[in-house]
Structure formats: structure tokens, C-alpha cells
Scaffold this motif. Structure first.
Motif, PDB file in Angstrom:
ATOM      1  N   SER A 123       0.807  -1.222   0.000  1.00 22.79           N
ATOM      2  CA  SER A 123       0.000   0.000   0.000  1.00 22.79           C
ATOM      3  C   SER A 123       0.838   1.269   0.000  1.00 22.79           C
ATOM      4  N   GLU A 124       2.143   1.160   0.303  1.00 23.18           N
ATOM      5  CA  GLU A 124       3.047   2.305   0.254  1.00 23.18           C
ATOM      6  C   GLU A 124       3.781   2.396  -1.081  1.00 23.18           C
ATOM      7  N   GLY A 125       3.547   1.418  -1.969  1.00 24.97           N
ATOM      8  CA  GLY A 125       4.179   1.453  -3.284  1.00 24.97           C
ATOM      9  C   GLY A 125       5.483   0.694  -3.393  1.00 24.97           C
ATOM     10  N   TRP A 126       5.855  -0.080  -2.365  1.00 25.06           N
ATOM     11  CA  TRP A 126       7.090  -0.867  -2.421  1.00 25.06           C
ATOM     12  C   TRP A 126       6.825  -2.219  -3.083  1.00 25.06           C
ATOM     13  N   VAL A 127       7.730  -2.639  -3.961  1.00 26.29           N
ATOM     14  CA  VAL A 127       7.638  -3.979  -4.556  1.00 26.29           C
ATOM     15  C   VAL A 127       7.738  -5.006  -3.437  1.00 26.29           C
ATOM     16  N   THR A 128       6.819  -5.986  -3.431  1.00 24.80           N
ATOM     17  CA  THR A 128       6.743  -6.917  -2.302  1.00 24.80           C
ATOM     18  C   THR A 128       6.904  -8.375  -2.726  1.00 24.80           C
ATOM     19  N   GLU A 129       6.176  -8.812  -3.733  1.00 28.20           N
ATOM     20  CA  GLU A 129       6.203 -10.219  -4.131  1.00 28.20           C
ATOM     21  C   GLU A 129       5.419 -10.371  -5.423  1.00 28.20           C
ATOM     22  N   CYS A 130       5.174 -11.609  -5.812  1.00 29.53           N
ATOM     23  CA  CYS A 130       4.268 -11.920  -6.911  1.00 29.53           C
ATOM     24  C   CYS A 130       2.995 -12.521  -6.323  1.00 29.53           C
ATOM     25  N   CYS A 131       2.083 -12.934  -7.170  1.00 29.03           N
ATOM     26  CA  CYS A 131       0.838 -13.511  -6.670  1.00 29.03           C
ATOM     27  C   CYS A 131       1.112 -14.771  -5.858  1.00 29.03           C
ATOM     28  N   PRO A 160      12.731  -8.047  -1.844  1.00 35.26           N
ATOM     29  CA  PRO A 160      12.003  -7.137  -0.962  1.00 35.26           C
ATOM     30  C   PRO A 160      12.080  -7.534   0.512  1.00 35.26           C
ATOM     31  N   ARG A 161      12.140  -6.533   1.364  1.00 39.31           N
ATOM     32  CA  ARG A 161      11.944  -6.774   2.793  1.00 39.31           C
ATOM     33  C   ARG A 161      10.483  -7.139   3.007  1.00 39.31           C
ATOM     34  N   LEU A 162      10.251  -8.078   3.909  1.00 35.83           N
ATOM     35  CA  LEU A 162       8.892  -8.579   4.126  1.00 35.83           C
ATOM     36  C   LEU A 162       8.458  -8.433   5.583  1.00 35.83           C
ATOM     37  N   ASP A 163       8.904  -7.369   6.227  1.00 30.77           N
ATOM     38  CA  ASP A 163       8.526  -7.150   7.623  1.00 30.77           C
ATOM     39  C   ASP A 163       7.229  -6.370   7.759  1.00 30.77           C
ATOM     40  N   GLN A 164       6.646  -5.925   6.635  1.00 28.90           N
ATOM     41  CA  GLN A 164       5.389  -5.191   6.670  1.00 28.90           C
ATOM     42  C   GLN A 164       4.272  -5.884   5.889  1.00 28.90           C
ATOM     43  N   ALA A 165       4.636  -6.658   4.893  1.00 26.23           N
ATOM     44  CA  ALA A 165       3.644  -7.341   4.050  1.00 26.23           C
ATOM     45  C   ALA A 165       4.349  -8.468   3.304  1.00 26.23           C
ATOM     46  N   GLY A 166       3.540  -9.378   2.734  1.00 28.13           N
ATOM     47  CA  GLY A 166       4.106 -10.453   1.924  1.00 28.13           C
ATOM     48  C   GLY A 166       4.328 -11.732   2.699  1.00 28.13           C
TER      49      GLY A 166
END
Length: 269
Positions: A167-175, A190-196
Motif C-alpha cells: 500500500s506504500e508502493g514498495w515492490v513486495t512479491e508476486c501472486c 524485498p523486505r517482508l517485515d510489513q507485508a508479503g
């Protein structure tokens, strides 16, 4: 074939909190010649998720035996394990939940993964963004509505997979995969401490890269940084590693990172 609490059946109580609230976690493992790849890592994932979700799970030995039993006799397959908090009352309270539910199943490994490895895949930017929640970030919990929506939008395109931002626009993962990209000798993920989801194969690749000539860095990165990469790969426990030949309109041909990781990920332990 389904095993629910050790019994071969495909009926789950309507009161189970997996169906009521998505209250549980899961993992999906690759079977090769009757063996479960990265078996210990999948068990650790379930244990960690149950701990963070405050699900008391005391049937670890039974679960291990059932996983090994279901994997036997399959030369190639997919083993899925779901742990639910079990059945309880009508509301959110878990006070009346006394026994977790374990659900195991085996299915065929998708044939298109082999074609993807040879040809590479295309990525499309998903219009669906992942909500940031550090309490649940990294976990493979049963609340997958974001992925369902991402997949629904993906199926309206010609792409093979979706590149997903938070939601902040950072690349996170794929589906259904994690993503790495290489710029020179530096590999980013990507860091995954907020999502993913902190995938099992992602963890394995990070360990392998930490012992390699490449540098591995976990970052918050925007789309423009990924689009400037020399190479992009995606991975999950089933694929396990796939090269990306195009991300949107950007074409990619290098396979230096893929060629390094693919042999290591084929029979990981």
C-alpha cells in the motif's frame, strides 16, 4: 486424497475456524521420489505461524508421520498442510477451541513449471496492493483474499505472473511467488517485515546467495528500481526458480542468477 486429523475424508466441520475466520496457517511442499523437499523448513514454518497466531498445536509427531506417509509413492507431487485452530463458538473468541485441525492433501505438480523454466515468464503489474501489517507479515496464514483478487486481475492479462506492490508502493512479491532481481553482482529481494509471505524457497535462496560471489540485500524498492535490473527471477517451493523474460514492456535475457540458483534449488535440503 485428504487426511483430516489422521482420517481419510474430505468433509470439514462447518464450525471449523478455517472456514469461519480463516483462522490458521498452511504450507505447500514439493515431493520428489517420495521425499518432501525442505521438510524441516516446512515444519518450522508451521510451528512459527502457530506460535505467532497463538494456536496451540501439540500433534507435531502425528503431523510429521502423516506428511511422510502421504508423500510416499509419489515421484513428483505437491503436499499441502493446513493447520486450523479447530472448531469453537460463534464469535471471535478462541476460548472454546480445544483441538487444532490438521488437513493434509496431495496433488500433481503443475506441468507448466517445466515450460516456464525453459522459456521464462512475463510479469504484469497488479492493480491490487497488499495491506501492510507487521503482526502478520511473512506468515502464510489462511487469509488469502488479496492473492485471490490479484489472481483474478492477472487472468485478465496475457502475463504469467503478477508483480505486486504494498500500500506504500514498495515492490513486495508476486501472486504466488517471491521475487529477486540482480544489478551487476548485487541481488535484491524485498523486505517482508510489513507485508508479503516469507517463502521457504526465498529463505533457501537467501542462504545460498549469502555463500556465493553475489551480494544479497533485502530492501524497500520502488517499481523503477526493479525495472532497471539486469535480471529478475521468481521462486516458490514448487517451481522452484523461474527466470523472467519480460516485466511489462521491459525485456530481460540474462540468466546469470538463474543459472546459479536453479541447480541448487532442484533438490534442496
Amino acid at each position: 486424497m485428504f487426511l483430516i486429523n489422521g482420517c481419510e475424508q474430505n468433509m470439514l466441520a462447518a464450525s471449523d475456524r478455517a472456514t469461519q475466520f480463516g483462522d490458521g496457517c498452511f504450507t505447500t511442499a514439493r515431493i520428489i521420489d517420495g521425499e518432501i523437499c525442505l521438510f524441516a523448513a516446512h515444519l518450522a514454518r508451521l510451528q512459527e505461524a502457530c506460535h505467532k497466531l497463538l494456536i496451540p498445536f501439540e500433534n507435531g509427531s502425528e503431523l510429521q508421520s502423516e506428511m511422510k506417509m502421504l508423500a510416499q509413492g509419489h515421484s513428483r507431487g505437491v503436499l499441502k498442510v493446513i493447520i486450523s485452530r479447530g472448531s469453537g463458538g460463534r464469535g471471535y473468541s478462541s476460548a472454546n477451541c480445544h483441538n487444532a485441525t490438521r488437513i493434509l492433501s496431495v496433488s500433481a505438480r503443475p506441468d507448466h513449471y517445466d515450460r516456464w523454466r525453459q522459456e521464462g515468464i512475463t510479469l504484469a503489474l497488479s492493480p491490487v496492493r497488499l495491506g501492510r501489517n507487521p503482526l502478520l507479515a511473512g506468515l502464510k496464514h489462511l487469509n488469502r483474499l488479496e492473492q485471490v483478487l490479484i489472481r483474478s486481475h492477472l487472468e485478465q492479462t496475457d502475463a504469467d505472473e503478477a508483480l505486486v506492490l504494498d500500500s506504500e508502493g514498495w515492490v513486495t512479491e508476486c501472486c504466488a511467488a517471491n521475487v529477486f532481481w540482480r544489478k551487476g553482482d548485487v541481488v535484491y529481494t524485498p523486505r517482508l517485515d510489513q507485508a508479503g509471505v516469507n517463502g521457504i524457497m526465498r529463505q533457501f535462496c537467501i542462504r545460498m546467495l549469502a555463500q556465493s560471489p553475489f551480494s544479497i540485500v533485502e530492501v524497500y524498492a520502488g517499481l523503477e528500481e526493479v525495472m532497471q535490473a539486469d535480471e529478475i527471477i521468481v521462486c516458490n517451493a514448487l517451481m522452484p526458480v523461474i527466470p523472467v523474460r519480460a516485466c511489462g514492456d521491459t525485456l530481460l535475457s540474462s540468466r546469470l542468477l538463474f543459472d546459479f540458483l536453479a541447480p541448487l534449488c532442484e533438490h534442496p535440503n
